[in-house]
Design an enzyme around this catalytic site. Structure first.
Site, PDB file in Angstrom:
ATOM      1  N   LEU A  13       0.823  -1.208   0.000  1.00 19.34           N
ATOM      2  CA  LEU A  13       0.000   0.000   0.000  1.00 19.34           C
ATOM      3  C   LEU A  13       0.862   1.265   0.000  1.00 19.34           C
ATOM      4  CD1 LEU A  13      -2.729   1.351   0.052  1.00 19.34           C
ATOM      5  CD2 LEU A  13      -2.814   1.022   2.523  1.00 19.34           C
ATOM      6  N   GLU A 114     -12.348  -3.253  16.699  1.00 20.07           N
ATOM      7  CA  GLU A 114     -11.184  -4.089  17.028  1.00 20.07           C
ATOM      8  C   GLU A 114     -10.645  -3.680  18.391  1.00 20.07           C
ATOM      9  OE1 GLU A 114      -9.452  -5.338  12.668  1.00 20.07           O
ATOM     10  OE2 GLU A 114      -8.698  -3.489  13.525  1.00 20.07           O
ATOM     11  N   HIS A 236       0.342 -11.076  16.876  1.00 21.89           N
ATOM     12  CA  HIS A 236      -1.119 -11.081  16.762  1.00 21.89           C
ATOM     13  C   HIS A 236      -1.629 -12.256  17.577  1.00 21.89           C
ATOM     14  CE1 HIS A 236      -5.160 -10.951  15.191  1.00 21.89           C
ATOM     15  NE2 HIS A 236      -4.867  -9.865  14.486  1.00 21.89           N
ATOM     16  N   ARG A 282      -3.708  -5.730  21.805  1.00 21.53           N
ATOM     17  CA  ARG A 282      -3.110  -6.999  21.373  1.00 21.53           C
ATOM     18  C   ARG A 282      -2.016  -7.552  22.262  1.00 21.53           C
ATOM     19  NH1 ARG A 282      -2.651  -6.081  14.972  1.00 21.53           N
ATOM     20  NH2 ARG A 282      -4.908  -6.011  14.814  1.00 21.53           N
ATOM     21  N   HIS A 343       3.514 -10.496  13.905  1.00 16.39           N
ATOM     22  CA  HIS A 343       2.574  -9.877  12.979  1.00 16.39           C
ATOM     23  C   HIS A 343       3.049  -8.527  12.444  1.00 16.39           C
ATOM     24  CE1 HIS A 343      -1.347  -8.901  11.301  1.00 16.39           C
ATOM     25  NE2 HIS A 343      -1.465  -7.839  12.069  1.00 16.39           N
ATOM     26  N   ARG A 378       1.167  -1.014  18.421  1.00 15.66           N
ATOM     27  CA  ARG A 378       0.293  -0.410  17.404  1.00 15.66           C
ATOM     28  C   ARG A 378      -1.172  -0.703  17.687  1.00 15.66           C
ATOM     29  NH1 ARG A 378      -1.921  -2.419  12.323  1.00 15.66           N
ATOM     30  NH2 ARG A 378      -1.077  -4.436  12.949  1.00 15.66           N
TER      31      ARG A 378
HETATM   32  P1  FAD Z   1       3.860  -4.540   2.259  1.00 15.96           P
HETATM   33  O1  FAD Z   1       2.444  -4.473   1.900  1.00 15.96           O
HETATM   34  O2  FAD Z   1       4.318  -5.731   3.009  1.00 15.96           O
HETATM   35  O3  FAD Z   1       4.698  -4.424   0.924  1.00 15.96           O
HETATM   36  C1  FAD Z   1       6.090  -4.538   0.918  1.00 15.96           C
HETATM   37  C2  FAD Z   1       6.540  -4.605  -0.507  1.00 15.96           C
HETATM   38  O4  FAD Z   1       7.951  -4.480  -0.592  1.00 15.96           O
HETATM   39  C3  FAD Z   1       6.200  -5.903  -1.207  1.00 15.96           C
HETATM   40  O5  FAD Z   1       5.797  -5.583  -2.512  1.00 15.96           O
HETATM   41  C4  FAD Z   1       7.529  -6.637  -1.233  1.00 15.96           C
HETATM   42  O6  FAD Z   1       7.638  -7.579  -2.260  1.00 15.96           O
HETATM   43  C5  FAD Z   1       8.455  -5.482  -1.454  1.00 15.96           C
HETATM   44  N1  FAD Z   1       9.853  -5.680  -1.081  1.00 15.96           N
HETATM   45  C6  FAD Z   1      10.349  -5.998   0.130  1.00 15.96           C
HETATM   46  N2  FAD Z   1      11.686  -6.033   0.080  1.00 15.96           N
HETATM   47  C7  FAD Z   1      12.040  -5.739  -1.192  1.00 15.96           C
HETATM   48  C8  FAD Z   1      13.270  -5.637  -1.877  1.00 15.96           C
HETATM   49  N3  FAD Z   1      14.456  -5.857  -1.273  1.00 15.96           N
HETATM   50  N4  FAD Z   1      13.268  -5.321  -3.188  1.00 15.96           N
HETATM   51  C9  FAD Z   1      12.093  -5.118  -3.851  1.00 15.96           C
HETATM   52  N5  FAD Z   1      10.900  -5.216  -3.247  1.00 15.96           N
HETATM   53  C10 FAD Z   1      10.879  -5.515  -1.938  1.00 15.96           C
HETATM   54  N6  FAD Z   1      -2.992  -3.420   9.073  1.00 15.96           N
HETATM   55  C11 FAD Z   1      -4.105  -2.666   9.165  1.00 15.96           C
HETATM   56  O7  FAD Z   1      -4.028  -1.453   9.329  1.00 15.96           O
HETATM   57  N7  FAD Z   1      -5.327  -3.266   9.028  1.00 15.96           N
HETATM   58  C12 FAD Z   1      -5.480  -4.595   8.824  1.00 15.96           C
HETATM   59  O8  FAD Z   1      -6.578  -5.084   8.697  1.00 15.96           O
HETATM   60  C13 FAD Z   1      -4.326  -5.392   8.756  1.00 15.96           C
HETATM   61  N8  FAD Z   1      -4.415  -6.732   8.574  1.00 15.96           N
HETATM   62  C14 FAD Z   1      -3.277  -7.454   8.398  1.00 15.96           C
HETATM   63  C15 FAD Z   1      -3.376  -8.819   8.115  1.00 15.96           C
HETATM   64  C16 FAD Z   1      -2.236  -9.560   7.868  1.00 15.96           C
HETATM   65  C17 FAD Z   1      -2.344 -11.028   7.553  1.00 15.96           C
HETATM   66  C18 FAD Z   1      -0.963  -8.935   7.913  1.00 15.96           C
HETATM   67  C19 FAD Z   1       0.285  -9.720   7.635  1.00 15.96           C
HETATM   68  C20 FAD Z   1      -0.858  -7.583   8.225  1.00 15.96           C
HETATM   69  C21 FAD Z   1      -2.008  -6.841   8.476  1.00 15.96           C
HETATM   70  N9  FAD Z   1      -1.932  -5.483   8.771  1.00 15.96           N
HETATM   71  C22 FAD Z   1      -3.066  -4.743   8.868  1.00 15.96           C
HETATM   72  C23 FAD Z   1      -0.651  -4.795   8.718  1.00 15.96           C
HETATM   73  C24 FAD Z   1      -0.516  -4.133   7.336  1.00 15.96           C
HETATM   74  O9  FAD Z   1      -1.093  -4.977   6.370  1.00 15.96           O
HETATM   75  C25 FAD Z   1       0.910  -3.854   6.957  1.00 15.96           C
HETATM   76  O10 FAD Z   1       1.584  -3.207   7.993  1.00 15.96           O
HETATM   77  C26 FAD Z   1       0.947  -2.970   5.715  1.00 15.96           C
HETATM   78  O11 FAD Z   1       0.204  -3.558   4.693  1.00 15.96           O
HETATM   79  C27 FAD Z   1       2.366  -2.738   5.270  1.00 15.96           C
HETATM   80  O12 FAD Z   1       2.328  -2.138   4.001  1.00 15.96           O
HETATM   81  P2  FAD Z   1       3.681  -1.816   3.271  1.00 15.96           P
HETATM   82  O13 FAD Z   1       3.320  -1.186   1.991  1.00 15.96           O
HETATM   83  O14 FAD Z   1       4.562  -1.092   4.206  1.00 15.96           O
HETATM   84  O15 FAD Z   1       4.347  -3.252   3.065  1.00 15.96           O
HETATM   85  C1  SIN Z   2      -6.684  -7.978  11.831  1.00 11.63           C
HETATM   86  O1  SIN Z   2      -7.557  -8.013  10.974  1.00 11.63           O
HETATM   87  O2  SIN Z   2      -6.773  -8.522  12.927  1.00 11.63           O
HETATM   88  C2  SIN Z   2      -5.441  -7.238  11.547  1.00 11.63           C
HETATM   89  C3  SIN Z   2      -5.628  -5.839  11.865  1.00 11.63           C
HETATM   90  C4  SIN Z   2      -4.310  -5.169  12.019  1.00 11.63           C
HETATM   91  O3  SIN Z   2      -3.268  -5.811  12.026  1.00 11.63           O
HETATM   92  O4  SIN Z   2      -4.327  -3.945  12.168  1.00 11.63           O
END
Ligand code: FAD
Ligand code: SIN
Length: 534
Positions: A13, A114, A236, A282, A343, A378
């Site tokens: 994201l 939550e 988590h 959590r 998590h 968090r």
């Molecule tokens: P990510 O979405 O993890 O993306 C990282 C990107 O970097 C990926 O594309 C990866 O391939 C790339 N990358 C990594 N290293 C390299 C490299 N060396 N070279 C090139 N590319 C690389 N948070 C909430 O707020 N609400 C929720 O409901 C929620 N639910 C969750 C459920 C699960 C199962 C998980 C695991 C997490 C959840 N979280 C939630 C936490 C949240 O999803 C993450 O913190 C957030 O999506 C992180 O986004 P990001 O863009 O920083 O990283």
């Molecule tokens: C979940 O859906 O429990 C994940 C929410 C979060 O990590 O913020």
């Protein structure tokens, strides 16, 4: 050599939001180490926190964030993020994200609840919010002519003034390994955004996808960035416990909608640990489960939502229902076996309110960053929100800056390396690292166990550095090299904290100190010079 105005590393994201907001003004390279949609963002379930409900307020969102953060969340940053949340939700809706709405005539956004939230505040798309968001944004990113997407490209290291022997340690791009062709490409950029996500894979059991290996934190650290609060790993409370279910989360919104945690004999145990029961923050719920499991020698505990009825469960949790069913668990009839798992990483590269790291022209956004929002723990669903808000900040800062000079960059040098003949070393070290991090640096810590972990990390580090210096890079080697740096930062930070606060619980220091201070580690450029280039 490829040249872009901005190189974004990571397509979660944080990466997609940054790319979309830059692309009308700048040529953007979006680098991602596997496929565009691989990452935690796509797996996010519960939703996105925003004070958009009738009885809610920004103040209440800030207050809940600060309470969860256990005295370490930055009040100004929390205000910035909570205030920007409604705008972030609108931006997503304008980009085609469909959130659940009330079925009544109002069609207002449906808000779920939550742990740690005093209100229903979570905007969501059933129990697959991340997928809905990522698919909508990815469609726009793919269609934008100014965004070049590089899948199966893994960043190795940042190119900085230090590495080039220049007087100022700016960032000029990155060396990127194309894991399909086996070639290393020099990407030159005026600005670089690290959006590489978290580091759950440093632990044996995690809710995170395979790509969460702490790469951005390790790259930033080697390049000279300050790192903060790495001891605060969020476990988590409820990950599905089944021998064939790798990393499947049971969303906190299951507890938010009435799910009850039970022992194998059906007894409810959370009220013994906290008056908020299943909806305590959590850290408290995860520690309570850990306590009950260790005390009774249990493999798991159970999360029971059966009393809500089939229709409700299938409507609110279609993904969880379907996934559990594939393992023979019908959650409308039987409680779900669950265990805690690593998590979320609250710490990361230290950034300011503009998402700037301590290296000029280098930004860090999303889970890779430590903005000060999460403090020692968090608040649920504040993470996707943070990705969007700080992407906006980084973009605004980049668009307001004047174009920096572009030095000549040296190509990647692999004249002194050969092909690896012992890949087993990598697989073995991956396994060993993740296992001792789980056993020694988990939910409840002691100084003795942390010190043990530290000794093992030092040995692994030596071995991996030697391997890295002698052999051609590979995807797995690069990730392992980053995991060991990340583990080192976690353990060092945990050893430095002489108290228990939020997610860091030490049996040797069970009390919370009066003054809350972040753990900040300063990177030594000499270290980065000696290990970053072959
Ligand atoms: P990510 O979405 O993890 O993306 C990282 C990107 O970097 C990926 O594309 C990866 O391939 C790339 N990358 C990594 N290293 C390299 C490299 N060396 N070279 C090139 N590319 C690389 N948070 C909430 O707020 N609400 C929720 O409901 C929620 N639910 C969750 C459920 C699960 C199962 C998980 C695991 C997490 C959840 N979280 C939630 C936490 C949240 O999803 C993450 O913190 C957030 O999506 C992180 O986004 P990001 O863009 O920083 O990283
Ligand atoms: C979940 O859906 O429990 C994940 C929410 C979060 O990590 O913020």
């Amino acid at each position: 050599m490829l040249r872009f105005d901005v190189v974004i590393i990571g397509s979660g994201l944080a990466g997609l939001t940054s790319a979309l907001n830059l692309a009308d003004h700048k040529k953007v390279a979006l680098i991602t180490k596997r496929l565009l949609l691989d990452g935690s963002s796509n797996w996010a379930q519960g939703g996105i926190a925003a004070a958009v409900g009738e009885n809610d307020s920004i103040e209440s969102h800030i207050n809940d964030t600060l309470i969860a953060g256990a005295g370490l969340s930055d009040p100004q940053i929390s205000r910035l993020v909570a205030t920007a949340a409604p705008k972030a939700i609108n931006w997503l809706i304008n980009n085609g994200v469909e959130f659940d709405r009330e079925t009544d005539v109002s069609k207002h956004l449906h808000l779920t609840r939550e742990g740690g939230h005093s209100q229903r505040r979570i905007v969501h798309s059933a129990d697959a919010t991340g997928g809905a968001v990522q698919h909508a944004l990815a469609k726009k990113v793919i269609a934008h002519p100014n965004i070049s997407i590089f899948e199966h490209h893994i960043a190795i290291d940042l190119i900085t003034g230090n590495k080039l022997g220049l007087p100022e340690n700016r960032c000029f791009g990155a060396y990127i390994f194309n894991s399909r062709s086996g070639k290393v490409i020099t990407f030159q950029s005026d600005y670089t955004i690290l959006a590489t996500g978290g580091a759950g894979k440093v632990y044996l059991y995690t809710t995170n996808p395979d790509v969460s290996t702490g790469d951005g934190i390790a790259m930033g650290w080697r390049a000279g960035c300050d790192v903060a609060n790495m001891e605060f790993i969020q476990f988590h409370p409820t990950c599905l416990y089944h021998p064939h279910a790798k990393s499947f989360l049971i969303s906190e919104s299951v507890r938010g909608e009435g799910g009850i945690l039970r022992l194998p004999d059906g007894e409810r145990f959370m009220p013994w640990h906290d008056e908020r029961g299943e909806l305590a923050p959590r850290d408290i719920v995860a520690r309570a489960i850990d306590f009950e499991m260790k005390k009774r020698g249990l493999d798991c505990v159970y999360l029971d939502i059966t009393h809500k009825g089939e229709e409700f469960i299938k409507a609110h949790f279609p993904t969880i229902y379907a996934r559990c069913l594939t393992f023979g668990i019908d959650i409308t009839n039987v409680p779900i076996p669950v265990v805690p798992a690593a998590h979320y990483l609250c710490g990361g590269l230290l950034t300011d309110e503009k998402a700037c790291t301590s290296i000029p022209n280098l930004y860090a956004v999303g889970e890779v960053a430590c903005t000060g929002l999460h403090g020692a723990n968090r608040l649920a669903s504040n993470s996707l929100l943070e990705c969007i808000v700080f992407s906006f900040s980084a973009v605004q800062d980049i668009l307001g800056s004047s174009k920096p000079a572009r030095p000549v960059l040296p190509p990647w040098d692999e004249s002194r390396v050969t092909d690896a003949d012992e890949e087993i070393v990598i697989a073995h070290n991956w396994e060993e690292l993740r296992r001792f991090m789980w056993d020694y640096v988990g939910i409840v810590r002691t100084t003795k166990r942390l010190t043990r972990a530290m000794h093992r990390i030092e040995l692994l580090r030596e071995e991996i550095d030697e391997f890295y210096s002698n052999y051609r890079v590979s995807h797995d080697l690069l990730e392992l090299r980053n995991l060991v740096v990340t583990a080192d930062l976690i353990v060092r930070s945990a050893l430095a904290r002489k108290e228990s606060r939020g997610l860091h619980y030490s049996r040797d220091y069970p009390h919370q100190l009066e003054i809350a201070l972040p753990t900040i580690l300063h990177s030594l450029p000499e270290i980065s010079k000696s290990i970053s280039f072959v």
